[in-house]
Design a protein around this motif. Structure first.
Motif, PDB file in Angstrom:
ATOM      1  N   ALA A 143       0.818  -1.213   0.000  1.00  0.00           N
ATOM      2  CA  ALA A 143       0.000   0.000   0.000  1.00  0.00           C
ATOM      3  C   ALA A 143       0.850   1.261   0.000  1.00  0.00           C
ATOM      4  O   ALA A 143       0.380   2.325  -0.388  1.00  0.00           O
ATOM      5  N   ALA A 144       2.109   1.164   0.438  1.00  0.00           N
ATOM      6  CA  ALA A 144       3.028   2.307   0.448  1.00  0.00           C
ATOM      7  C   ALA A 144       4.454   1.769   0.451  1.00  0.00           C
ATOM      8  O   ALA A 144       4.746   0.770   1.112  1.00  0.00           O
ATOM      9  N   ILE A 145       5.323   2.445  -0.295  1.00  0.00           N
ATOM     10  CA  ILE A 145       6.695   1.983  -0.495  1.00  0.00           C
ATOM     11  C   ILE A 145       7.635   3.161  -0.274  1.00  0.00           C
ATOM     12  O   ILE A 145       7.511   4.193  -0.929  1.00  0.00           O
ATOM     13  N   GLY A 146       8.571   3.033   0.630  1.00  0.00           N
ATOM     14  CA  GLY A 146       9.521   4.101   0.887  1.00  0.00           C
ATOM     15  C   GLY A 146      10.571   4.215  -0.204  1.00  0.00           C
ATOM     16  O   GLY A 146      11.036   3.212  -0.745  1.00  0.00           O
ATOM     17  N   VAL A 147      10.936   5.452  -0.537  1.00  0.00           N
ATOM     18  CA  VAL A 147      12.010   5.726  -1.488  1.00  0.00           C
ATOM     19  C   VAL A 147      13.205   6.233  -0.692  1.00  0.00           C
ATOM     20  O   VAL A 147      13.063   7.151   0.132  1.00  0.00           O
ATOM     21  N   ASN A 148      14.372   5.639  -0.929  1.00  0.00           N
ATOM     22  CA  ASN A 148      15.566   5.985  -0.166  1.00  0.00           C
ATOM     23  C   ASN A 148      16.729   6.305  -1.091  1.00  0.00           C
ATOM     24  O   ASN A 148      16.746   5.903  -2.260  1.00  0.00           O
ATOM     25  N   PHE A 149      17.719   7.031  -0.557  1.00  0.00           N
ATOM     26  CA  PHE A 149      18.871   7.404  -1.385  1.00  0.00           C
ATOM     27  C   PHE A 149      19.617   6.181  -1.904  1.00  0.00           C
ATOM     28  O   PHE A 149      20.218   6.224  -2.983  1.00  0.00           O
ATOM     29  N   ALA A 150      19.585   5.086  -1.158  1.00  0.00           N
ATOM     30  CA  ALA A 150      20.239   3.880  -1.656  1.00  0.00           C
ATOM     31  C   ALA A 150      19.610   3.416  -2.958  1.00  0.00           C
ATOM     32  O   ALA A 150      20.287   2.825  -3.810  1.00  0.00           O
ATOM     33  N   ASP A 151      18.309   3.667  -3.136  1.00  0.00           N
ATOM     34  CA  ASP A 151      17.656   3.314  -4.403  1.00  0.00           C
ATOM     35  C   ASP A 151      18.263   4.108  -5.550  1.00  0.00           C
ATOM     36  O   ASP A 151      18.464   3.594  -6.656  1.00  0.00           O
ATOM     37  N   LEU A 152      18.547   5.385  -5.296  1.00  0.00           N
ATOM     38  CA  LEU A 152      19.133   6.241  -6.325  1.00  0.00           C
ATOM     39  C   LEU A 152      20.546   5.793  -6.665  1.00  0.00           C
ATOM     40  O   LEU A 152      20.928   5.723  -7.843  1.00  0.00           O
ATOM     41  N   VAL A 153      21.321   5.489  -5.629  1.00  0.00           N
ATOM     42  CA  VAL A 153      22.697   5.051  -5.857  1.00  0.00           C
ATOM     43  C   VAL A 153      22.705   3.734  -6.628  1.00  0.00           C
ATOM     44  O   VAL A 153      23.519   3.532  -7.535  1.00  0.00           O
ATOM     45  N   GLY A 154      21.775   2.848  -6.295  1.00  0.00           N
ATOM     46  CA  GLY A 154      21.684   1.594  -7.018  1.00  0.00           C
ATOM     47  C   GLY A 154      21.301   1.798  -8.471  1.00  0.00           C
ATOM     48  O   GLY A 154      21.831   1.124  -9.364  1.00  0.00           O
TER      49      GLY A 154
END
Length: 340
Positions: A35-46
């Motif tokens: 229902a909700a998914i957090g976006v984190n800087f590690a996602d960007l780096v990946g």
């Protein structure tokens, strides 16, 4: 069901929405309808191809979700069907549904809105590990928090308030009023002020007992110098690798050249009476009992209103690329969350 896949390393445009079969839980696992998914800087780096722990591209990013258990594998109590939960995920979070071990699905408090739940675990566990576990925060400590208006930064601000610490927080000037309202006594304009000199000035030369630095490079050196004797520098990220939405070889080179590879030697640390520690939540995924202990404490503080998860903005799952751009541009104050 739909997932967002990093199709190849590069800009946010490399995020693709794909249709895949609905997964079935293995024995001992549950399936969560997200229902909700957090976006984190590690996602960007990946996505930039710079995160060493990421699977080989193409893969589905995402470290945290909130949702409802809609299927259970053998050996899992069927009474868990329909249970609202929060969970850390070892990637695959940008999905309408995913399967994880049952003991890693944590019941979601009834009073916690699903948007907050989706952006809770990564930021608050990182802040807890950094401040409480590794740095040993105490009442009246002086704490420097870099990127204080970000997801981990605001979580750290909340925990500093719980412990009665004095907070020095770096952020762009437009976010200073918000930070003051959250309890930051000394916002610092990192764009136009030298934070090391500002910490010295504001603390009457005493420095800080704790510095949380997710930036990297030269910032680690300056944060270390800003410590008082017996101070601790906590390294919990390298956001300087993502100055823009595309991979920057200049940023990589700058990071390599300015990292204090030889500064934090055992002899230097002993003579300075300072400590340097690190936190990488991604390397604690299998420490289920330990993480649940930390989550229990954090949820107790949430239940009494001592911490307040601030969600800046939500994006539809299909607009994950726009969410990544929003983070790259440092426009967020708090968490960014995807809604399937």
């Amino acid at each position: 069901m739909r997932q967002v896949v990093i199709s190849k390393a590069g800009s946010p445009d490399m995020l693709r929405v794909v249709d895949v079969p609905l997964p079935e839980p293995d024995p001992g696992s549950v399936r969560i309808k997200s229902a909700a998914i957090g976006v984190n800087f590690a996602d960007l780096v990946g996505r930039l191809g710079l995160y060493p722990d990421s699977p080989k591209i193409p893969y589905v990013p995402g470290y945290e979700v909130a949702g409802t258990i809609d299927a259970v594998g053998s050996g899992v109590d069927a009474s868990r069907l329909g249970e609202p939960v929060i969970a850390l995920t070892r990637f695959n979070g940008y999905s309408e549904a995913l399967c994880i071990p049952a003991d890693q699905a944590i019941p979601r408090p009834a009073k916690m809105p699903v948007e907050q739940a989706g952006g809770f675990l990564v930021s608050y566990l990182t802040a807890y590990a950094s401040l409480v576990v590794m740095a040993g925060i105490k009442p009246h400590d002086r704490v420097l928090i870099h990127a204080a208006a970000g997801g981990v930064g605001l979580a750290a601000v909340d925990l500093c308030r719980v412990y009665g610490a004095t907070i020095y927080g770096t952020a762009s000037p437009a976010k200073h009023d918000f930070l003051r309202a959250r309890g930051v006594q000394f916002p610092i304009d990192y764009r136009h002020q030298d934070f090391e000199k500002e910490v010295a000035r504001l603390s009457d030369g005493r420095g800080v007992q704790i510095a949380l630095d997710p930036i990297g490079g030269r910032s680690w050196t300056k944060s270390y110098r800003a410590l008082s004797p017996t101070g601790r520098l906590v390294i919990n990220g390298v956001t300087s690798l993502t100055p823009r939405a595309r991979r920057s070889l200049r940023a990589l080179l700058r990071m390599a050249l300015t990292t204090p590879w030889l500064r934090f030697t055992p002899v230097r640390l002993a003579n300075d009476n300072k400590g340097v520690v690190g936190v990488n939540l991604g390397h604690l995924w299998d420490e289920t009992a330990l993480l649940r202990e930390w989550v229990t404490q954090l949820l107790a503080w949430y239940d009494t209103g001592r911490i307040d998860i601030h969600v800046d903005r939500t994006f539809p799952l299909a607009e994950a690329a726009a969410a990544h751009r929003y983070l790259h541009e440092r426009r967020n104050t708090g968490k960014v969350v995807l809604i399937p």
